[in-house]
Design a protein around this motif. Structure first.
Motif, PDB file in Angstrom:
ATOM      1  N   PRO A 293      -4.716  -6.221   5.444  1.00 37.47           N
ATOM      2  CA  PRO A 293      -3.637  -6.129   6.425  1.00 37.47           C
ATOM      3  C   PRO A 293      -4.048  -5.292   7.638  1.00 37.47           C
ATOM      4  CG  PRO A 293      -2.733  -5.937   4.235  1.00 37.47           C
ATOM      5  CD  PRO A 293      -4.237  -5.928   4.078  1.00 37.47           C
ATOM      6  N   GLY A 294      -3.723  -5.827   8.796  1.00 41.41           N
ATOM      7  CA  GLY A 294      -4.073  -5.186  10.060  1.00 41.41           C
ATOM      8  C   GLY A 294      -5.340  -5.732  10.675  1.00 41.41           C
TER       9      GLY A 294
ATOM     10  N   VAL B 184      -3.651  -9.996   9.903  1.00 39.12           N
ATOM     11  CA  VAL B 184      -3.272 -10.138   8.501  1.00 39.12           C
ATOM     12  C   VAL B 184      -2.031  -9.289   8.241  1.00 39.12           C
ATOM     13  CG1 VAL B 184      -4.014  -9.810   6.112  1.00 39.12           C
ATOM     14  CG2 VAL B 184      -5.681 -10.528   7.848  1.00 39.12           C
ATOM     15  N   ARG B 185      -1.014  -9.912   7.628  1.00 39.59           N
ATOM     16  CA  ARG B 185       0.214  -9.202   7.250  1.00 39.59           C
ATOM     17  C   ARG B 185       0.058  -8.577   5.867  1.00 39.59           C
ATOM     18  NH1 ARG B 185       2.017 -14.101   8.649  1.00 39.59           N
ATOM     19  NH2 ARG B 185       2.330 -14.609   6.469  1.00 39.59           N
ATOM     20  N   SER B 186       0.870  -7.579   5.571  1.00 37.17           N
ATOM     21  CA  SER B 186       0.852  -6.948   4.247  1.00 37.17           C
ATOM     22  C   SER B 186       1.844  -7.614   3.296  1.00 37.17           C
ATOM     23  CB  SER B 186       1.167  -5.452   4.363  1.00 37.17           C
ATOM     24  OG  SER B 186       2.490  -5.279   4.834  1.00 37.17           O
TER      25      SER B 186
ATOM     26  N   MET C  13      -3.953 -12.358  -1.805  1.00 39.83           N
ATOM     27  CA  MET C  13      -4.162 -11.636  -3.055  1.00 39.83           C
ATOM     28  C   MET C  13      -3.247 -10.414  -3.090  1.00 39.83           C
ATOM     29  SD  MET C  13      -8.273 -11.901  -3.117  1.00 39.83           S
ATOM     30  CE  MET C  13      -8.683 -12.673  -1.558  1.00 39.83           C
ATOM     31  N   PRO C  14      -2.555 -10.206  -4.237  1.00 38.38           N
ATOM     32  CA  PRO C  14      -1.632  -9.059  -4.326  1.00 38.38           C
ATOM     33  C   PRO C  14      -2.367  -7.729  -4.329  1.00 38.38           C
ATOM     34  CG  PRO C  14      -1.661 -10.339  -6.382  1.00 38.38           C
ATOM     35  CD  PRO C  14      -2.575 -11.012  -5.423  1.00 38.38           C
TER      36      PRO C  14
ATOM     37  N   SER D 191      -2.469  -7.421  -0.507  1.00 43.48           N
ATOM     38  CA  SER D 191      -3.428  -6.350  -0.252  1.00 43.48           C
ATOM     39  C   SER D 191      -4.652  -6.844   0.515  1.00 43.48           C
ATOM     40  CB  SER D 191      -3.885  -5.700  -1.558  1.00 43.48           C
ATOM     41  OG  SER D 191      -4.631  -6.619  -2.333  1.00 43.48           O
ATOM     42  N   LYS D 192      -4.916  -8.157   0.401  1.00 46.24           N
ATOM     43  CA  LYS D 192      -6.032  -8.755   1.123  1.00 46.24           C
ATOM     44  C   LYS D 192      -5.880 -10.270   1.086  1.00 46.24           C
ATOM     45  CE  LYS D 192      -8.862  -8.177  -2.997  1.00 46.24           C
ATOM     46  NZ  LYS D 192     -10.040  -7.559  -3.576  1.00 46.24           N
TER      47      LYS D 192
END
Length: 119
Positions: free
Chosen positions: A80-81, A30-32, A118-119, A42-43
């Motif tokens: 993320p990550g 997952v990227r940020s 989602m931000p 954020s997710k």
């Protein structure tokens, strides 16, 4: 998914040493940021269609020179990550294995995995 364990198990399969000269691994995380506009993420919520994933996996496993394909998609809310998608393509030679990894990745992302950022 423990990628090292998955590869170790794959190597134990009958016929592996006679049919495999290359393993390619994809580990999507997952990227940020969003690929659309690089806005902050954020997710994400991930909804894999496991039946479709298996159908696609079987279809690509029939390609010339391919011994086995392993696919593992995580689901739920990830940050993320976090690991998102694992693909292992085992086959005879790079000319057969490289395009299959690329093609199955694109097909899975397009047809079998839904993501909501989602931000």
């Amino acid at each position: 998914m423990d990628i090292s364990k998955a590869i170790s198990e794959l190597k134990k399969e009958p016929g592996f040493t006679d049919n495999v000269g290359m393993l390619l691994v994809h580990n999507g995380v997952v990227r940020s940021w969003s690929r659309k506009d690089r806005s902050s993420v954020s997710k994400i919520e991930v909804i894999p269609n496991f039946n479709k994933i298996e159908e696609i996996r079987q279809q690509f496993e029939k390609r010339t020179g391919i011994f086995r394909i392993v696919v593992h998609a995580n689901q739920g809310v990830l940050k993320p990550g976090d690991d998102l998608l694992f693909i292992i393509v085992a086959g005879d030679i790079r000319e057969n294995v490289k395009p299959v990894l690329s093609d199955i990745l694109d097909t899975l992302k397009k047809d079998a995995i839904t993501k909501k950022e989602m931000p």
